[in-house]
Design a protein around this motif. Sequence first.
Motif, PDB file in Angstrom:
ATOM      1  N   TYR A 230      -6.626  -4.881   3.700  1.00  0.00           N
ATOM      2  CA  TYR A 230      -7.050  -3.718   2.913  1.00  0.00           C
ATOM      3  C   TYR A 230      -6.298  -2.476   3.349  1.00  0.00           C
ATOM      4  CZ  TYR A 230      -9.925   0.390   2.039  1.00  0.00           C
ATOM      5  OH  TYR A 230     -10.354   1.639   1.701  1.00  0.00           O
ATOM      6  N   ARG A 231      -6.223  -2.254   4.676  1.00  0.00           N
ATOM      7  CA  ARG A 231      -5.590  -1.046   5.196  1.00  0.00           C
ATOM      8  C   ARG A 231      -4.109  -1.004   4.832  1.00  0.00           C
ATOM      9  NH1 ARG A 231      -8.892   2.480   5.939  1.00  0.00           N
ATOM     10  NH2 ARG A 231     -10.166   0.996   7.080  1.00  0.00           N
ATOM     11  N   PHE A 233      -2.582  -2.361   2.309  1.00  0.00           N
ATOM     12  CA  PHE A 233      -2.374  -2.063   0.895  1.00  0.00           C
ATOM     13  C   PHE A 233      -2.830  -0.646   0.545  1.00  0.00           C
ATOM     14  CE2 PHE A 233      -1.349  -6.407   0.711  1.00  0.00           C
ATOM     15  CZ  PHE A 233      -0.583  -6.570  -0.425  1.00  0.00           C
ATOM     16  N   LEU A 234      -3.763  -0.100   1.352  1.00  0.00           N
ATOM     17  CA  LEU A 234      -4.217   1.267   1.100  1.00  0.00           C
ATOM     18  C   LEU A 234      -3.120   2.271   1.447  1.00  0.00           C
ATOM     19  CD1 LEU A 234      -6.813   2.984   0.387  1.00  0.00           C
ATOM     20  CD2 LEU A 234      -7.074   3.220   2.869  1.00  0.00           C
ATOM     21  N   VAL A 235      -2.562   2.142   2.668  1.00  0.00           N
ATOM     22  CA  VAL A 235      -1.591   3.142   3.122  1.00  0.00           C
ATOM     23  C   VAL A 235      -0.241   2.965   2.454  1.00  0.00           C
ATOM     24  CG1 VAL A 235      -2.750   3.390   5.329  1.00  0.00           C
ATOM     25  CG2 VAL A 235      -0.817   1.820   5.123  1.00  0.00           C
ATOM     26  N   ARG A 236      -0.054   1.846   1.756  1.00  0.00           N
ATOM     27  CA  ARG A 236       1.163   1.635   0.984  1.00  0.00           C
ATOM     28  C   ARG A 236       1.355   2.802   0.002  1.00  0.00           C
ATOM     29  NH1 ARG A 236       1.219  -1.905  -4.183  1.00  0.00           N
ATOM     30  NH2 ARG A 236      -0.699  -0.737  -4.226  1.00  0.00           N
ATOM     31  N   ARG A 237       0.228   3.328  -0.499  1.00  0.00           N
ATOM     32  CA  ARG A 237       0.309   4.419  -1.485  1.00  0.00           C
ATOM     33  C   ARG A 237       0.983   5.654  -0.889  1.00  0.00           C
ATOM     34  NH1 ARG A 237      -6.005   4.065  -2.935  1.00  0.00           N
ATOM     35  NH2 ARG A 237      -6.033   1.858  -3.496  1.00  0.00           N
ATOM     36  N   TYR A 238       0.858   5.828   0.432  1.00  0.00           N
ATOM     37  CA  TYR A 238       1.458   7.008   1.067  1.00  0.00           C
ATOM     38  C   TYR A 238       2.775   6.657   1.735  1.00  0.00           C
ATOM     39  CZ  TYR A 238      -3.518   7.733   0.624  1.00  0.00           C
ATOM     40  OH  TYR A 238      -4.786   7.765   0.140  1.00  0.00           O
ATOM     41  N   LEU A 239       3.310   5.492   1.440  1.00  0.00           N
ATOM     42  CA  LEU A 239       4.551   5.034   2.070  1.00  0.00           C
ATOM     43  C   LEU A 239       4.469   5.121   3.597  1.00  0.00           C
ATOM     44  CD1 LEU A 239       7.578   6.345  -0.020  1.00  0.00           C
ATOM     45  CD2 LEU A 239       6.729   4.024   0.223  1.00  0.00           C
TER      46      LEU A 239
END
Lengths: 277, 256
Positions: A230-231, A233-239
Amino acid sequence: MQDRPRTLRWINRRPDRAISFLLVIIPFVLVFLAYTIGSEARLAVNPADKLLPAPTQIMETAERLITEADKRSGKILFWSDTAASLSRLARGVAIAAGIALAFGLIIGILPYARTMLSPFVNVLSMIPPLAILPILFILLGLGETSKVALIAIGITPFLIRDLAQRVAELPTEQIVKAQTLGASSFAIGLRVALPQALPRLLGSLRLSLGPAWLFLIAAEAVAADAGLGYRIFLVRRYLAMDVILTYVIWITLLAFLLDLALRLISRHAFPWAEEGL
Amino acid sequence: MSFVEVERVSQSYDRRPILDRVSMSAKEGEFISIVGASGCGKSTFLRLLLAQEQPTRGRITIAGARPAREPGPDRGVVFQRYSVFPHMSVRQNLVAASALGANFFGCLFGAKRKAAQKTADDTLERIGLAHVAHAYPSALSGGMQQRLAIAQALMARPKILLLDEPFGALDPGTRITMHEFLMELRRETGMTVFMVTHDLGEGFKLGDRVLVFDKPRWDPVDPNAIGATITYDFDARDSGIPFQRLQEKTHVPIEA
């Protein structure tokens, strides 16, 4: 005849201890170097580059992740993610192991069970588990159950087939011998087949851990509120590559340690099966 | 009536005859060696005696009981390999020999378990394996493993003991020790024994009778068309000397 020093064939040359160690670390060092060089090259052009953070920065991020609590929840997310993921993994794998042991034994021992269930399990094992993930989410909700179920469903057919195979491969001589000692079918399953299936179960669990992690992270990526996948894939949004890389390294390390633990357990618990492991 | 009665037993696999009308009988306490070339149905005959397979025709009775349909505790068996349980220690193998058939679960508890352990320990002492009681079979030499296998088979007090090339994988020295071990056990128990062997000398040395399995004739067109049967039945008492004393009266006639 020519009198020159005979060199050994390459298939007969073995590295000694020091050289072995060197050979083992060379690929790791090469990958690390390649990454560092790439990272430096990108950072030289653009110091704000986020794609290949410097190793030092990853270290700093890792330290922050491991020690600093989240401002909102007060928990250290790194550890609560680890706990959430490991608990899902453990439950999924335990359920799979239990089901596989029961079905593997009866399919391996009883011709009736084999005739009835073996083709069925073979067909089940062809279903791509990820394809039924939506069904699981619909049926079981977005909570823990669906994630544990995905792991269990993903690895159980392989475990059943592997165990059934192993039990069916027990030498006929042993089964006949047990019969001449008066054993019932149940006694043969319990005292002859089960103990010999257990080390194999641990062995196939080791092989299944890879797929189990895959299903865990896939399920967490789709719907979760905590967990290593989960983490990431979450922080992927902020590169946030530094966070992603920290988590990836941590998952790799966990997988390695689990594998090692299973190997040590089976070596310790089944000393008679030494050569089979 | 004889103890073991084999009446016109034939066995074929996929209509390919392996054994063809084999008849013989054995008295209680007789040691019968079975020799013959490879593929002549010796081991098939042993599997039939064991009731691991059912004959296509004919019947086998032991001690007047009805022909068995699956292996049971009235038949003991030792194979060339895999006769002991690899996941049990030497002592556990012998305890299991008592426990497996004791009840549905194959486990013994309390006083019965104590008794089985006592029997196992006594047996280990007698067969000279007490010093390796807690070792696993894989740590034992081939001779020790077979000694354990024979002792384990005898724990269930079978009516007949079936040996399928039991010493085939042992070196010559160990083989001779094992012969003495087996003869001693036989003197003690008076067991009826059938032993398949490749070693003629062994067959004549240990056996009271030596049965030779062979094909009575060869079909020049199809070598597999004819099954094997007992072609000679030798008396091999007085240690098999002279080795070949053909008993014409026990010679099994070949029926046309």
